[in-house]
Design a protein around this motif. Structure first.
Motif, PDB file in Angstrom:
ATOM      1  N   ALA A 156       0.693  -0.797   0.219  1.00 52.65           N
ATOM      2  CA  ALA A 156       0.060  -0.224   0.239  1.00 52.65           C
ATOM      3  C   ALA A 156       0.879   1.469   0.174  1.00 52.65           C
ATOM      4  CB  ALA A 156      -0.652  -0.074   0.908  1.00 52.65           C
ATOM      5  N   LEU A 177      -1.936  -5.013   0.298  1.00 49.44           N
ATOM      6  CA  LEU A 177      -2.731  -3.700   0.109  1.00 49.44           C
ATOM      7  C   LEU A 177      -2.288  -3.268  -1.562  1.00 49.44           C
ATOM      8  CD1 LEU A 177      -4.042  -2.249   3.046  1.00 49.44           C
ATOM      9  CD2 LEU A 177      -4.876  -4.244   1.754  1.00 49.44           C
ATOM     10  N   TYR A 236      -4.402   0.212  -2.770  1.00 52.66           N
ATOM     11  CA  TYR A 236      -5.042   0.436  -1.411  1.00 52.66           C
ATOM     12  C   TYR A 236      -3.531   2.354  -0.986  1.00 52.66           C
ATOM     13  CZ  TYR A 236      -8.550  -2.442  -1.901  1.00 52.66           C
ATOM     14  OH  TYR A 236      -9.981  -3.996  -1.953  1.00 52.66           O
ATOM     15  N   VAL A 290      -8.021   2.614   5.542  1.00 54.01           N
ATOM     16  CA  VAL A 290      -8.211   2.120   4.964  1.00 54.01           C
ATOM     17  C   VAL A 290      -8.378   2.954   3.267  1.00 54.01           C
ATOM     18  CG1 VAL A 290      -7.145  -0.162   2.480  1.00 54.01           C
ATOM     19  CG2 VAL A 290      -6.857  -0.432   4.957  1.00 54.01           C
ATOM     20  N   GLU A 295      -9.562   3.219  -1.325  1.00 52.86           N
ATOM     21  CA  GLU A 295      -9.267   2.935  -2.171  1.00 52.86           C
ATOM     22  C   GLU A 295      -9.372   4.678  -3.316  1.00 52.86           C
ATOM     23  OE1 GLU A 295     -13.695  -0.185  -3.452  1.00 52.86           O
ATOM     24  OE2 GLU A 295     -13.607   2.270  -3.902  1.00 52.86           O
ATOM     25  N   MET A 350     -15.598  -2.668   7.768  1.00 51.30           N
ATOM     26  CA  MET A 350     -14.466  -3.486   6.835  1.00 51.30           C
ATOM     27  C   MET A 350     -15.162  -3.463   5.884  1.00 51.30           C
ATOM     28  SD  MET A 350     -11.601  -6.056   7.004  1.00 51.30           S
ATOM     29  CE  MET A 350     -10.358  -5.387   7.834  1.00 51.30           C
ATOM     30  N   VAL A 391     -11.706  -5.240  -0.527  1.00 57.76           N
ATOM     31  CA  VAL A 391     -10.824  -5.186   0.917  1.00 57.76           C
ATOM     32  C   VAL A 391     -10.470  -6.603   1.764  1.00 57.76           C
ATOM     33  CG1 VAL A 391     -11.376  -3.907   3.057  1.00 57.76           C
ATOM     34  CG2 VAL A 391      -8.917  -3.879   1.777  1.00 57.76           C
ATOM     35  N   ARG A 412      -7.844  -9.636   0.924  1.00 51.42           N
ATOM     36  CA  ARG A 412      -6.716  -9.002   1.504  1.00 51.42           C
ATOM     37  C   ARG A 412      -6.750  -9.799   3.416  1.00 51.42           C
ATOM     38  NH1 ARG A 412      -4.936  -6.206  -1.983  1.00 51.42           N
ATOM     39  NH2 ARG A 412      -6.326  -5.938  -4.245  1.00 51.42           N
TER      40      ARG A 412
END
Length: 379
Positions: free
Chosen positions: A9, A40, A43, A350, A352, A370, A374, A377
């Motif tokens: 990420a 991730l 992200y 987190v 997008e 959440m 995602v 993941r």
């Protein structure tokens, strides 16, 4: 609590974006990789949002005035909305006012009790702010008792009396609607306002005393809707050092000149203007006169306001996001959060990258919310 290392990420550190791994264990961020790895890629990971002032919980606590009250379950629903908005620390701003209804002491006691009951059971860090009406002098002893009982660490002073119209002997605007919300007749509501206004000579001394009592308890204090530098100076003399939602450039400049933190409304930034016709929060951010953005009445607004500052070129991503994370954490004295640094609380969101939609929130190392792809993941 999660024990894992996020890889792939973009991570927003205090100095800007980087692609390094981000590890967490025991509710804290760690310097070295731990546990399993979670990829991730695609992200972005940013610090969890610290909201220093929000009253969006009212719709959960009293979804229909006079017909339905939802205390504990309403607060659980509020915590879920906060998490979905990326807010991992929330200061719930509750009125203690002569206005009655959802702004009166009885409703405030319900809110305080709900937070007391629910906070230990949810990942989001729920905190309380008591918004004390400065002319509601007769209730100051009860307000202090509530601060003591519920461990409230932040008190803000408001004044919602329409002094100009009362001084002129005119009927305040929207009297009937406000009276209905309070549970009083318009005549009784007007009589109360007239009495409180007439007793104004005793208010300064009463404020001096209650501020001294709060300072003795190490309670943070702020003033709401400062109109000018003189008003800010009056509050400063009482030890009230936070300026919430100053109405004018002069008031914001006075606070900053004295080294006092300024909180502005994130919805004002998103709208590009104040709904009440006050100074634009965006212009104050651009002038460097803002330390923190607050949700005010709309929990999704802090994240949206930060991105708006980036989109308009007012701030870069690190500085814009600091207004909703590190800035509010500092003014609240929460030195253990607000940044993605080793040893701090594992509070993060987190996002997008393409849509900037928040898809996960982790608070104190626990999954608070959440949604969607995602989750694959992580799980």
């Amino acid at each position: 609590m999660l024990e894992l290392t996020i890889t792939g990420a973009r991570v927003l550190r205090p100095g800007g974006w980087d692609s390094g791994a981000l590890a967490m264990a025991g509710g804290q961020l760690r310097a070295d990789p731990v546990g399993r790895r979670v990829d991730l890629s695609g992200y972005d990971v940013l610090p969890g949002i610290v909201d220093p002032h929000g009253d969006g919980f009212e719709r959960h606590m009293a979804p229909r005035r006079g017909a339905l009250r939802e205390r504990d379950s309403g607060m659980v629903a509020c915590a879920a909305e906060l998490a979905a908005s990326g807010i991992t620390t929330a200061v719930l701003a509750q009125f203690w006012s002569w206005e009655g209804g959802m702004r009166g002491p009885d409703f405030a006691a319900e809110v305080f009790a709900a937070v007391d009951a629910v906070a230990p059971s949810v990942p989001i860090d729920l905190r309380l702010q008591l918004r004390l009406e400065s002319y509601f002098v007769e209730s100051f002893p009860q307000a202090l008792a509530a601060v003591e009982r519920f461990g409230i660490g932040y008190v803000v002073f408001n004044d919602h009396l329409p002094h100009a119209r009362l001084a002129e002997g005119r009927t305040p605007r929207r009297l009937t609607g406000q009276a209905l919300k309070s549970g009083r007749s318009p005549e009784a509501h007007l009589a109360l306002m007239q009495r409180l206004h007439a007793e104004g000579a005793g208010v300064p001394a009463a404020l001096d005393a209650v501020c001294a009592a709060l300072a003795a308890r190490d309670v943070r204090m702020g003033s709401h809707d400062d109109r000018d530098g003189a008003m800010r100076a009056d509050w400063r003399a009482r030890g009230v050092t936070i300026s919430e939602f100053p109405e004018t450039l002069e008031a914001a400049e006075a606070a900053k000149a004295a080294g006092e933190p300024v909180i502005l409304g994130a919805p004002n930034v998103v709208r590009g203007a104040s709904h009440a016709g006050n100074v634009s929060a965006l212009s104050l951010v651009e002038a460097g006169l803002c330390d923190a953005l607050a949700s005010d009445y709309h929990y999704p607004s802090p994240a949206r306001a930060a991105w708006r500052c980036v989109e308009l070129g007012v701030l870069d991503a690190a500085d814009a996001w600091a207004l909703v994370s590190d800035g509010p954490a500092r003014l609240l004295g929460l030195t253990d959060r607000g940044r993605l640094d080793s040893g701090l609380r594992a509070d993060l969101v987190v996002v997008e990258r393409e849509t900037r939609r928040i898809v996960a929130s982790i608070a104190g190392g626990q999954v608070a919310w959440m949604s969607g792809a995602v989750a694959e993941r992580f799980f």
